[in-house]
Design an enzyme around this catalytic site. Structure first.
Site, PDB file in Angstrom:
ATOM      1  N   SER A 193      -3.865  -1.221  -4.445  1.00  0.00           N
ATOM      2  CA  SER A 193      -3.191  -2.399  -4.997  1.00  0.00           C
ATOM      3  C   SER A 193      -3.996  -2.940  -6.177  1.00  0.00           C
ATOM      4  CB  SER A 193      -3.040  -3.486  -3.927  1.00  0.00           C
ATOM      5  OG  SER A 193      -4.312  -4.007  -3.576  1.00  0.00           O
TER       6      SER A 193
ATOM      7  N   TYR B 247       0.790  -1.230   0.000  1.00  0.00           N
ATOM      8  CA  TYR B 247       0.000   0.000   0.000  1.00  0.00           C
ATOM      9  C   TYR B 247       0.825   1.285   0.000  1.00  0.00           C
ATOM     10  CZ  TYR B 247      -3.723  -3.270   1.067  1.00  0.00           C
ATOM     11  OH  TYR B 247      -4.599  -4.310   1.022  1.00  0.00           O
TER      12      TYR B 247
ATOM     13  N   ARG C 205     -10.210 -11.647  -3.675  1.00  0.00           N
ATOM     14  CA  ARG C 205     -10.194 -10.205  -3.939  1.00  0.00           C
ATOM     15  C   ARG C 205     -10.526  -9.871  -5.397  1.00  0.00           C
ATOM     16  NH1 ARG C 205      -7.982  -7.736   0.587  1.00  0.00           N
ATOM     17  NH2 ARG C 205      -6.504  -9.034   1.733  1.00  0.00           N
TER      18      ARG C 205
ATOM     19  N   HIS D  64      -8.721   1.320  -5.916  1.00  0.00           N
ATOM     20  CA  HIS D  64      -7.941   0.389  -5.096  1.00  0.00           C
ATOM     21  C   HIS D  64      -6.467   0.715  -5.273  1.00  0.00           C
ATOM     22  CE1 HIS D  64     -11.441  -2.012  -4.224  1.00  0.00           C
ATOM     23  NE2 HIS D  64     -11.757  -1.915  -5.512  1.00  0.00           N
TER      24      HIS D  64
ATOM     25  N   ASN E  36     -12.834   4.141  -2.056  1.00  0.00           N
ATOM     26  CA  ASN E  36     -12.004   2.956  -1.881  1.00  0.00           C
ATOM     27  C   ASN E  36     -12.693   2.157  -0.787  1.00  0.00           C
ATOM     28  OD1 ASN E  36     -10.165   0.986  -1.160  1.00  0.00           O
ATOM     29  ND2 ASN E  36      -8.389   2.307  -1.436  1.00  0.00           N
TER      30      ASN E  36
ATOM     31  N   ASP F  75     -25.835  -1.554  -2.654  1.00  0.00           N
ATOM     32  CA  ASP F  75     -27.222  -1.095  -2.680  1.00  0.00           C
ATOM     33  C   ASP F  75     -27.330   0.382  -2.296  1.00  0.00           C
ATOM     34  OD1 ASP F  75     -28.047  -3.618  -3.468  1.00  0.00           O
ATOM     35  OD2 ASP F  75     -28.866  -4.171  -1.501  1.00  0.00           O
TER      36      ASP F  75
ATOM     37  N   HIS G 191     -15.383  -6.769  -1.618  1.00  0.00           N
ATOM     38  CA  HIS G 191     -15.594  -8.185  -1.910  1.00  0.00           C
ATOM     39  C   HIS G 191     -16.715  -8.813  -1.084  1.00  0.00           C
ATOM     40  CE1 HIS G 191     -11.623  -7.155  -3.314  1.00  0.00           C
ATOM     41  NE2 HIS G 191     -11.244  -6.956  -2.068  1.00  0.00           N
TER      42      HIS G 191
END
Length: 145
Positions: free
Chosen positions: A104, A24, A113, A102, A76, A89, A82
């Site tokens: 990564s 990260y 992922r 994201h 993010n 929703d 996931h």
């Protein structure tokens, strides 16, 4: 042109700079938010930032965005990418355009992922470009109408 943006960060992103820096990077969430706010300000826009480790708090913030005149969301969702149909929703329910970011490349990581509940309803998804992904997402949002 979007003038009122919301930057949302989900669980564990408050640990940026210390959590798995090989994955990260060394920049903190404060660094990301300061750069994003400066970018928006330079374009004559407003950007609010919000981070939570709690799904319900993120959903409440998304709901509030609808009545606050937010034009575009950059999110993010962290691990909720996931797992959270509820977050999907909420984003669908407020019908605000958003970009999923994201740090990564989720497709170069563990199999679980590789699926995002948000990507199918997002304007776009940026992954694997480090914190540069936030800058690109905000740039796109600022140019959107």
């Amino acid at each position: 042109m979007a003038r009122n943006l919301l930057l949302l960060n989900g669980p564990n992103l408050n640990l940026l700079g210390t959590r798995e820096p090989a994955t990260y990077g060394a920049s903190t969430l404060a660094d990301v938010e300061q750069a994003a706010q400066a970018q928006a300000k330079a374009a004559g826009a407003q950007l609010a930032c919000y981070q939570s480790n709690h799904e319900g708090a993120l959903i409440d913030r998304i709901h509030a965005a609808r009545t606050e005149g937010v034009d575009f969301i950059v999110i993010n969702p962290g691990g909720y990418t996931h797992t959270s149909i509820a977050l999907r929703d909420a984003l669908a329910g407020v019908a605000l355009p958003f970009i999923e970011v994201h740090i990564s490349n989720i497709y170069r990581r563990e199999e679980f992922r590789h699926h995002s509940y948000l990507s199918a309803i997002a304007q776009g998804t940026i992954c694997g470009l480090g914190i540069e992904g936030y800058r690109l997402a905000i740039d796109f949002a600022l140019k959107s109408s």
